[in-house]
Design a protein around this motif. Structure first.
Motif, mmCIF file in Angstrom:
data_model
loop_
_atom_site.group_PDB
_atom_site.id
_atom_site.type_symbol
_atom_site.label_atom_id
_atom_site.label_comp_id
_atom_site.label_asym_id
_atom_site.label_seq_id
_atom_site.Cartn_x
_atom_site.Cartn_y
_atom_site.Cartn_z
ATOM 1 N N ASP A 56 22.212 48.280 31.673
ATOM 2 C CA ASP A 56 21.239 48.822 32.622
ATOM 3 C C ASP A 56 20.564 50.072 32.078
ATOM 4 N N ASP A 57 20.794 50.378 30.817
ATOM 5 C CA ASP A 57 20.244 51.586 30.198
ATOM 6 C C ASP A 57 18.795 51.337 29.758
ATOM 7 N N ARG A 58 17.871 51.447 30.705
ATOM 8 C CA ARG A 58 16.475 51.187 30.391
ATOM 9 C C ARG A 58 15.881 52.264 29.478
ATOM 10 N N LEU A 59 16.333 53.497 29.604
ATOM 11 C CA LEU A 59 15.873 54.533 28.681
ATOM 12 C C LEU A 59 16.340 54.234 27.258
ATOM 13 N N GLY A 60 17.550 53.697 27.130
ATOM 14 C CA GLY A 60 18.031 53.294 25.813
ATOM 15 C C GLY A 60 17.194 52.182 25.216
ATOM 16 N N PHE A 67 5.673 56.359 28.467
ATOM 17 C CA PHE A 67 6.103 56.049 29.834
ATOM 18 C C PHE A 67 5.961 54.562 30.108
ATOM 19 N N VAL A 68 6.794 54.079 31.018
ATOM 20 C CA VAL A 68 6.778 52.680 31.448
ATOM 21 C C VAL A 68 6.785 52.669 32.971
ATOM 22 N N PHE A 110 13.589 56.448 38.727
ATOM 23 C CA PHE A 110 13.091 57.434 37.771
ATOM 24 C C PHE A 110 14.138 57.745 36.710
ATOM 25 N N GLY A 111 13.664 58.015 35.510
ATOM 26 C CA GLY A 111 14.547 58.441 34.433
ATOM 27 C C GLY A 111 13.728 59.095 33.336
ATOM 28 N N THR A 112 14.331 59.995 32.602
ATOM 29 C CA THR A 112 13.633 60.641 31.492
ATOM 30 C C THR A 112 14.636 61.047 30.427
ATOM 31 N N ARG A 113 14.153 61.109 29.198
ATOM 32 C CA ARG A 113 15.006 61.460 28.066
ATOM 33 C C ARG A 113 14.123 61.952 26.930
ATOM 34 N N ILE A 114 14.651 62.829 26.113
ATOM 35 C CA ILE A 114 13.960 63.270 24.901
ATOM 36 C C ILE A 114 14.711 62.723 23.701
ATOM 37 N N GLN A 148 10.147 64.270 14.575
ATOM 38 C CA GLN A 148 9.416 63.710 15.708
ATOM 39 C C GLN A 148 10.201 63.949 16.999
ATOM 40 N N VAL A 149 9.478 64.275 18.061
ATOM 41 C CA VAL A 149 10.078 64.471 19.378
ATOM 42 C C VAL A 149 9.269 63.661 20.384
ATOM 43 N N VAL A 150 9.950 62.811 21.141
ATOM 44 C CA VAL A 150 9.285 61.927 22.099
ATOM 45 C C VAL A 150 9.911 62.106 23.473
ATOM 46 N N ARG A 151 9.068 62.283 24.477
ATOM 47 C CA ARG A 151 9.511 62.316 25.870
ATOM 48 C C ARG A 151 9.383 60.913 26.451
ATOM 49 N N LEU A 152 10.492 60.327 26.891
ATOM 50 C CA LEU A 152 10.510 59.014 27.517
ATOM 51 C C LEU A 152 10.564 59.178 29.037
ATOM 52 N N ILE A 153 9.769 58.375 29.741
ATOM 53 C CA ILE A 153 9.743 58.465 31.205
ATOM 54 C C ILE A 153 9.736 57.062 31.807
#
Length: 515
Positions: A419-423, A463-464, A470-474, A481-486
């Motif tokens: 269920d780890d959608r950010l992963g 973002f998706v 809601f979820g977010t991760r860097i 490289q640095v990416v903000r995931l949302i």
């Protein structure tokens, strides 16, 4: 989490502050350049083979993976044998320690197979709605293929990574007596090179008022002249700008339980339900991005309703089967908001756009009131309403942004027992592919010359939309490289919108509640 009640608490019924209410709302100017990475030609053929997408993807990503694999594995000795590189899957030899690069194919019994449908003369008119493809009974198999052949991969190391059809990997190991490749280690391409901020645009230092923008749209949508500066700066002393992300508005022609929340959302974005102090904070929002599923799914008719419609059907078409009210309500929502704020509109799986990836922009004819704010035909500049593709790539406030309506992540979710959608979002970034399962289980246009789903440049913000929560991760890459995931939650289910600070890429969540 901030709620609308927190913002309005002790303000609506208090004595007005010293500021003049009802004044012109100064909105921060939006620095924005929409790219056309996923735009298709109007006259596009569909006679070509879909397999070419995988060959193009492998050709583009393979050099980066081989460079990483060579650095990591060159000279590696295991059991007295030195690992060597082989160019093709067909060149793997039993008992020899080697490494090879190829495309993953997941052989899963529960996954839809179009060839079986054709062989059984069973035609389908819409994508399958199966919730998951994976099974825990050991029938799923991971294969590695290229233009020479295919080999099955085994090994415990595979359990440590997400694996879906279409991702490109390099594996090191040996072929056993059963013809299976026992994997010792594997590598991805990792994050692509990341562009510098403000690579395509220059920061603007002025703000645009609501009244000015209304006047500008009355004059053929011509943008005001703005003063250019050398670096990022706040607009008119208002502080950091923000981008609002919302998804899953799902306007419906029927009474919905969240109609009040939709109205509150509009009033919040317009600043009509807030005092002057809160309006000043609201003015920091320089752009709204609508990330798919703005129209609710079609109401499923009962057997009696279907029979009645069939009885009144003439010449193969029943006009009552089309309900224009959802799109009209959404059009009214946008037309009220657009004079005060620019809007970027992505289509989703429920919206009136083509179903295959990449989805093309929602046609302006679907939004007769809002299309006044679209760009003048033939101009290169984006309009105040920018209807874009899904996926979508742009530079917003100097940051490279990649966003989707959610179909790519929803399809990847079906392949894995997690269920780890950010992963999964992180895995797509490290695979350098925003839609790895296209065209196998995610319907896609059969590209021949280019594969736009390959991430040639790493985004700063990814973002998706239309996600359950809601979820977010860097995440960080090997070259800084640095990416903000949302994960942008569906508004119809959560009543939440996401606010992104354009200076720090910090994220906050706002809940709209009528209770």
């Amino acid at each position: 989490m901030v709620t609308l009640e927190d913002i309005a608490d002790s303000s609506l019924l208090q004595k007005p502050s010293g500021q003049v209410a009802g004044g012109v709302l100064d909105r921060s100017e939006s620095n924005y350049k929409s790219l056309h990475t996923f735009a298709l030609e109007k006259d596009r053929p569909y006679q070509q083979q879909f397999a070419d997408i995988y060959f193009l993807r492998l050709t583009k990503i393979k050099p980066a993976i081989e460079e990483i694999a060579t650095t990591a594995w060159e000279g590696t000795v295991i059991g007295g044998e030195t690992a060597k590189k082989v160019d093709r899957v067909l060149d793997v030899r039993q008992g020899e320690l080697c490494w090879v690069t190829g495309t993953v194919y997941m052989d899963m019994p529960l996954k839809p197979n179009i060839l079986e449908d054709v062989a059984k003369d069973r035609w389908i008119s819409a994508p399958t709605s199966m919730q998951q493809y994976f099974s825990d009974d050991g029938r799923d198999a991971v294969m590695l293929e290229d233009d020479s052949g295919r080999i099955r991969l085994i090994g415990d190391v595979l359990k440590s990574f997400f694996m879906v059809t279409g991702c490109i990997i390099a594996v090191m190991g040996t072929e056993n007596a059963n013809g299976e490749f026992d994997v010792i280690d594997l590598k991805f391409a990792d994050l692509a090179p990341q562009p510098e901020r403000w690579e395509l645009t220059e920061p603007k230092s002025s703000s645009v008022s609501t009244q000015q923008k209304k006047q500008a749209n009355a004059k053929s949508n011509k943008d005001e002249d703005v003063e250019m500066s050398d670096g990022p700066s706040s607009s008119s002393g208002l502080g950091s700008k923000k981008i609002a992300l919302v998804s899953g508005l799902e306007f419906s022609g029927e009474d919905t339980s969240y109609a009040m929340e939709l109205n509150l959302l509009l009033e919040y974005l317009l600043g009509e339900a807030l005092d002057p102090a809160a309006q000043k904070e609201l003015a920091h929002i320089s752009r709204l991005v609508v990330a798919g599923n703005s129209i609710a799914p079609e109401h499923k008719t009962t057997a009696e309703e279907s029979a009645e419609k069939k009885a009144h059907k003439k010449y193969g078409y029943d006009s009552r089967s089309y309900n224009p009210i959802p799109s009209q309500l959404f059009d009214e929502f946008l037309s009220e908001l657009l004079p005060t704020m620019p809007v970027t509109l992505l289509p989703g799986v429920l919206d009136p756009a083509n179903s295959s990836y990449p989805q093309q922009p929602i046609h302006a004819a679907m939004l007769p009131k809002s299309r006044t704010y679209t760009a003048i035909p033939g101009t290169a500049e984006s309009g105040w309403l920018d209807s874009v593709t899904n996926p979508w790539e742009a530079e917003v406030e100097g940051w490279r942004v990649l966003g989707t309506g959610g179909q790519n992540l929803d399809d990847v979710f079906k392949y894995v027992d997690s269920d780890d959608r950010l992963g999964m979002m992180e895995a797509m970034c490290r695979w350098r592919c925003s839609a790895p399962t296209a065209p196998d289980t995610l319907w896609s246009y059969p590209f021949q010359e280019d594969e736009p789903f390959v991430m040639k440049q790493c985004p700063h913000l990814y973002f998706v939309g239309s996600q359950p929560e809601f979820g977010t991760r860097i995440i960080e890459g090997p070259d800084g490289q640095v990416v903000r995931l949302i994960l942008v939650p569906s508004f119809s289910a959560t009543r939440e919108i996401v606010l992104v600070d354009t200076e720090t890429l910090d994220v906050s969540i706002l809940k709209i509640s009528a209770s």
